[in-house]
Design an enzyme around this catalytic site. Structure first.
Site, short mmCIF file in Angstrom:
data_model
loop_
_atom_site.label_atom_id
_atom_site.label_comp_id
_atom_site.label_asym_id
_atom_site.label_seq_id
_atom_site.Cartn_x
_atom_site.Cartn_y
_atom_site.Cartn_z
N ASP A 186 0.82 -1.22 0.00
CA ASP A 186 0.00 0.00 0.00
C ASP A 186 0.86 1.27 0.00
O ASP A 186 2.10 1.21 -0.03
CB ASP A 186 -0.94 -0.07 1.22
CG ASP A 186 -2.30 0.55 0.94
OD1 ASP A 186 -2.40 1.38 0.03
OD2 ASP A 186 -3.27 0.20 1.65
N ASP A 241 -9.82 3.57 -3.93
CA ASP A 241 -10.56 2.42 -3.40
C ASP A 241 -11.98 2.32 -3.95
O ASP A 241 -12.67 3.32 -4.10
CB ASP A 241 -10.68 2.53 -1.87
CG ASP A 241 -9.34 2.29 -1.20
OD1 ASP A 241 -8.32 2.20 -1.90
OD2 ASP A 241 -9.33 2.20 0.04
C1 GLA Z 1 -5.92 1.46 1.27
C2 GLA Z 1 -6.05 0.42 0.15
C3 GLA Z 1 -7.22 -0.50 0.45
C4 GLA Z 1 -7.02 -1.17 1.79
C5 GLA Z 1 -6.85 -0.11 2.86
C6 GLA Z 1 -6.47 -0.74 4.19
O1 GLA Z 1 -6.98 2.34 1.28
O2 GLA Z 1 -6.21 1.04 -1.08
O3 GLA Z 1 -7.35 -1.46 -0.57
O4 GLA Z 1 -5.91 -2.02 1.72
O5 GLA Z 1 -5.83 0.82 2.53
O6 GLA Z 1 -6.21 0.22 5.17
#
Ligand code: GLA
Length: 430
Positions: A186, A241
């Protein structure tokens, strides 16, 4: 003398450039082998641009087709523990999902503590994972599945657990020693350093472990990773996301579509994990979500609670024919080829498949039912080509010899998905 050296260098440069050109041209030819000029128009190669296919991909032996499995984040967020992971592994097997290819069991954020231990190592959260990750990996492996884990190319993860920036080698070694098969990496708390600087060190660290570990980049599409991440990881998020709504899903599909030419065996565009089964969309919307993700050669990472799926959810996630489109060995990302109707809400998405076939999705993003018709021109087919058409949701052959166009009535927010087999090519291959 100086002249001769200069001439020699120019000659060498020309030689190298010609060799590179021949290598690229050969790759293009081999990908498009079998495309019969009596069936496919030259526009076919423009519509389904594959000029970047295979050129950027990391060849680490993994991701020959998009990854399939499950990830904890979309449904459980931080509410995870080792029992849930084991029960999920059990459910992947007992439901038949594993047999269909959903083999990665991926733990997302919140598996570790905020602080490293006295030896500067990552620590599994004693509340959720008191037995540690190794026994979990052993359990998952005993079911013939693979274990995925999560970290961050920053000081902390997005939920403020310890991240791996500047600890890449230690953390990769630790993951490998536990038997981890997959890393999602991430982008939070990144100190403002460009992703292109922060993501390669983890690739090198994973390689140095000697264990095959799938490397999934999650920098949210911020620095157009399709342009560089192929040489770094096996998939790269192209978007922010997903959330469990029609608006989010359609937006991400459109954003991911832009990078279609850059996907291929070894490295895939990732418009984020599936929301199918989480309750925020209708059956039709989820069916469209799954169909378009499959067509775009997106990772198929289930994001619901597979221990408690409804019949409708498992029917969508377990559609073998749609999965086969996603896992087709040609590995060319399907894309949006034509739109019409109000604000372009009637859409045709399509992509080449092995055996000179095509996958075609008629997607109704309008609010009323409509007939959506594709003519052969939109697909790069010659108009006099006879095509046999199979409906992947009805599981039926619906036309034996469609000629010049094919259409179907599609409910609002629903789609129909087909495999088109040009009959003349089919005959030629017999
Ligand atoms: C980010 C990622 C998500 C998830 C969250 C977890 O937003 O893009 O897919 O892994 O972190 O905190």
């Amino acid at each position: 003398m100086a002249n001769r050296i200069r001439f020699g260098s120019v000659f060498l440069l020309i030689l190298l450039l010609s060799a590179a050109y021949v290598a690229i041209a050969e790759r293009r030819v081999s990908l498009l082998n079998g495309y019969d000029k009596s069936i496919f128009k030259s526009s076919f190669h423009r519509i389904f641009d594959t000029s970047k296919y295979g050129i950027l991909q990391l060849q680490n032996g993994l991701a020959r087709t998009p990854q399939m499995g499950w990830n904890s984040w979309n449904f459980f967020a931080c509410d995870i523990n080792e029992t849930l992971i084991k029960e999920t592994a059990d459910a992947l097997v007992s439901t038949g999902l594993a047999e269909l290819g959903y083999v990665y069991v991926n733990i997302d954020d919140c598996w570790n503590t905020q602080k490293r231990d006295s030896k500067d190592q990552l620590v599994p959260d004693p509340k959720g994972f008191p037995s540690g990750i190794k026994p979990l990996a052993d359990y998952v492996h005993s079911k013939d599945l693979k274990l995925g884990i999560y970290s961050d190319a920053g000081l902390f993860t997005c939920q403020v657990r310890a991240g791996s920036l500047y600890h890449e080698n230690d953390d990769a070694q630790l993951f490998a020693s536990w038997g981890v098969d997959y890393l999602k990496y991430d982008n939070c708390f990144n100190l403002g350093i460009k992703p292109i600087k922060r993501y390669p060190p983890m690739r090198d660290a994973l390689n140095a472990t000697g264990r095959s570990i799938f490397y999934s980049l999650c920098e949210w599409g911020v620095d157009d990773p399709a342009l560089w991440a192929g040489k770094v990881g096996n998939s790269w998020r192209t978007t922010d996301d997903i959330n469990d709504t029609w608006a989010s899903m359609t937006t991400l599909a459109d954003l991911n579509n832009k990078w279609a030419a850059y996907a291929g065996p070894g490295g895939w565009n990732d418009p984020d994990m599936l929301e199918v089964g989480n309750g925020g969309m209708t059956y039709q919307e989820y069916r469209a979500h799954f169909s378009i993700w499959a067509l775009m050669k997106s990772p198929l990472l289930i994001g619901c609670d597979v221990r408690n799926m409804t019949k409708e959810t498992s029917e969508i996630l377990m559609n073998k024919e749609v999965i086969a489109v996603n896992q087709d060995p040609l590995g060319v990302q399907g894309r949006k080829v034509k739109v019409f109707g109000k604000d372009g809400c009637l859409q045709i998405w399509a992509g080449p498949l092995s055996g000179s076939r095509l996958a075609v999705v008629l997607w109704n993003r309008c609010s009323v039912a409509s007939t959506i018709t594709t003519d052969w021109n939109a697909l790069g087919l010659k108009p006099n080509t006879s095509v046999s058409v199979r409906d992947l949701w009805l599981h039926e052959d619906v036309a034996g010899d469609a000629m010049s166009s094919f259409g179907a009535e599609v409910d609002p927010h629903d789609c129909k998905m087909f495999v088109f087999t040009p009959v003349a090519t089919f005959r030629a291959e017999m």
